[in-house]
Design a protein around this motif. Sequence first.
Motif, mmCIF file in Angstrom:
data_model
loop_
_atom_site.group_PDB
_atom_site.id
_atom_site.type_symbol
_atom_site.label_atom_id
_atom_site.label_comp_id
_atom_site.label_asym_id
_atom_site.label_seq_id
_atom_site.Cartn_x
_atom_site.Cartn_y
_atom_site.Cartn_z
ATOM 1 N N SER A 124 0.846 -1.188 0.000
ATOM 2 C CA SER A 124 0.000 0.000 0.000
ATOM 3 C C SER A 124 0.879 1.235 0.000
ATOM 4 C CB SER A 124 -0.895 0.026 1.238
ATOM 5 O OG SER A 124 -0.109 0.334 2.370
ATOM 6 N N GLY A 125 0.273 2.379 -0.211
ATOM 7 C CA GLY A 125 1.024 3.626 -0.245
ATOM 8 C C GLY A 125 1.808 3.868 1.033
ATOM 9 N N SER A 126 1.138 3.727 2.161
ATOM 10 C CA SER A 126 1.816 3.957 3.442
ATOM 11 C C SER A 126 3.027 3.047 3.584
ATOM 12 C CB SER A 126 0.854 3.703 4.603
ATOM 13 O OG SER A 126 -0.262 4.556 4.529
ATOM 14 N N VAL A 129 5.950 4.235 1.672
ATOM 15 C CA VAL A 129 6.648 5.334 2.360
ATOM 16 C C VAL A 129 7.517 4.769 3.494
ATOM 17 C CG1 VAL A 129 6.326 7.412 3.768
ATOM 18 C CG2 VAL A 129 4.955 7.088 1.703
ATOM 19 N N TYR A 163 1.195 15.048 3.519
ATOM 20 C CA TYR A 163 0.545 13.781 3.905
ATOM 21 C C TYR A 163 1.280 12.621 3.235
ATOM 22 C CZ TYR A 163 -2.614 9.941 4.555
ATOM 23 O OH TYR A 163 -3.120 8.714 4.901
ATOM 24 N N GLY A 165 0.760 9.123 4.597
ATOM 25 C CA GLY A 165 0.193 7.836 4.988
ATOM 26 C C GLY A 165 -0.046 7.743 6.481
ATOM 27 N N GLU A 230 5.745 15.620 -1.205
ATOM 28 C CA GLU A 230 4.816 15.325 -2.308
ATOM 29 C C GLU A 230 5.166 16.310 -3.425
ATOM 30 O OE1 GLU A 230 0.468 15.076 -0.582
ATOM 31 O OE2 GLU A 230 1.790 16.065 0.836
ATOM 32 N N ASP A 264 7.203 11.509 -2.957
ATOM 33 C CA ASP A 264 5.998 10.695 -2.770
ATOM 34 C C ASP A 264 5.008 11.017 -3.895
ATOM 35 O OD1 ASP A 264 3.578 9.619 -2.040
ATOM 36 O OD2 ASP A 264 3.635 10.299 0.040
ATOM 37 N N ALA A 267 -0.037 10.034 -4.968
ATOM 38 C CA ALA A 267 -1.266 10.671 -5.460
ATOM 39 C C ALA A 267 -1.088 11.252 -6.862
ATOM 40 C CB ALA A 267 -1.702 11.771 -4.495
HETATM 41 C C1 LIG Z 1 -2.861 8.190 -0.200
HETATM 42 C C2 LIG Z 1 -1.470 8.631 0.018
HETATM 43 C C3 LIG Z 1 -0.571 7.864 0.793
HETATM 44 C C4 LIG Z 1 -0.984 6.610 1.510
HETATM 45 O O1 LIG Z 1 -1.384 5.587 0.678
HETATM 46 P P1 LIG Z 1 -2.281 4.373 1.259
HETATM 47 O O2 LIG Z 1 -2.406 3.436 0.106
HETATM 48 O O3 LIG Z 1 -3.582 5.000 1.661
HETATM 49 O O4 LIG Z 1 -1.557 3.799 2.408
HETATM 50 C C5 LIG Z 1 0.711 8.329 0.903
HETATM 51 N N1 LIG Z 1 1.117 9.465 0.306
HETATM 52 C C6 LIG Z 1 0.291 10.209 -0.449
HETATM 53 C C7 LIG Z 1 0.804 11.447 -1.108
HETATM 54 C C8 LIG Z 1 -1.033 9.835 -0.603
HETATM 55 O O5 LIG Z 1 -1.875 10.613 -1.314
#
Ligand SMILES: *Cc1c(COP(=O)(O)O)cnc(C)c1O
Length: 447
Positions: A124-126, A129, A163, A165, A230, A264, A267
Amino acid sequence: MSKKHTDVTASKQINADLLQFDKEHVWHPYTSMSSPLPSYLVESANGVHINLASGESLIDGMSSWWSVLHGYNHPKLNAALVEQAGKMSHVMFGGLTHPSAIILCKKLIQLTPAGLDKVFLCDSGSVSVEVAMKMALQYWHSKAHLENNALTKTKLLTVKNGYHGDTFAAMSVCDPVTGMHQIFEQVLMQNYFAPAPSINFGEQWHDDDTKALRQLFNQHHHELAAFIIEPIVQGTGGMRFYHPQYLKTCRQLCDQYNVLLIVDEIATGFGRTGKLFACEWADISPDIICLGKTLTGGYMTLAATLCTSDIANTISNGEAGCFMHGPTFMGNALACAVANVSIDLLFENNWQLQVQTIEKSLKELLQPLKTNNRVKDTRVLGSIGAIECLQAVNVAVIQKRFVELGVWIRPFGTLIYIIPPLIITTAQLTTLVNAITTVLAEDKCFI
Ligand SMILES: *Cc1c(COP(=O)(O)O)cnc(C)c1O
């Protein structure tokens, strides 16, 4: 009573029971369990439409949190899953590998900015990171070990309003206020924060915007493993689009002070901002990049962290001899298979033209709202349109109104935004913006 009527009544009761159980037992994102906001029961989704069990068909303005690119229930994406499932859905990635993952990694290396040659697939995104931060920390640990130096580079620098995660390391670089750092203060990694970029995309650049950032680099570089940001769009922090020169300066400062740059793109990746990756606005390559959200076209959870060969080799030659991470579902075959087809579709569908068309329509459609007395600002970049209101929205009320108006838009705070699937038509975009214009006139939708 007719059979049909009894069936309808029975299914209504089933749906009501499901929703009641959901309300009592199922956590939803950032939602109270004791007095939850209502959830709407979805039966199916198709193209840009989300179909509710209660019968309404809603035009989706959210892409299911920025993830859907080519629409729901896409025949080619569905076929990719079926084909992969016919071979295997998953095999462990330790000691085994498979074509879907290899082909995906090859694509990611080709498409991302130059120099990012090693791919770590994660869930996942988090997590991507977490992996990026861990890579940066382990890189400096290995370097200290190899060069027989003391390890000093153990912290991260970032900007406010960011942001990244919800897991612990990711949380430690989210905005301290909106990320509620005080709740987890005792266990959270303590990092450094520069002010958020303040010069907007398209405005006149001035070096003053990076003054505090330069001071922080100068003051703390001995302690800094990495700088994370970001690129161009601070998303969850309010859909703020900042000047590319800011990002260019981040690259310069990282080079000057020997700090790794983590970008990051979870998004912004895969076309959202009008470039395939938002880094391209500043013409930079990071040392580490995080990808997620749109990676599978919104089908499955999958993310990736790419890094340079130098980082990968240094880590691999260090004390541990490997990177200390390996999720159970790493390189999941179903997710990789659907990601491959989603990326192919981007090019087949001419993503650049799709995004340009959306951008042009959004700019025209949002223009009249600039003078709306409830609106502070409207802005558009690529396929992202944001309306910043002067008052915070009443989420429960505004959500209900949007559903009544046939659209799915989920605002937060003072922000109403749309980030639609790339296949949306101008007529459908118009319906979305008309719905926004309607609710802006309704006092009950605001606090
Ligand atoms: C959504 C998001 C995350 C986290 O991703 P998840 O899949 O929800 O864990 C991390 N960084 C950014 C910039 C995001 O928009």
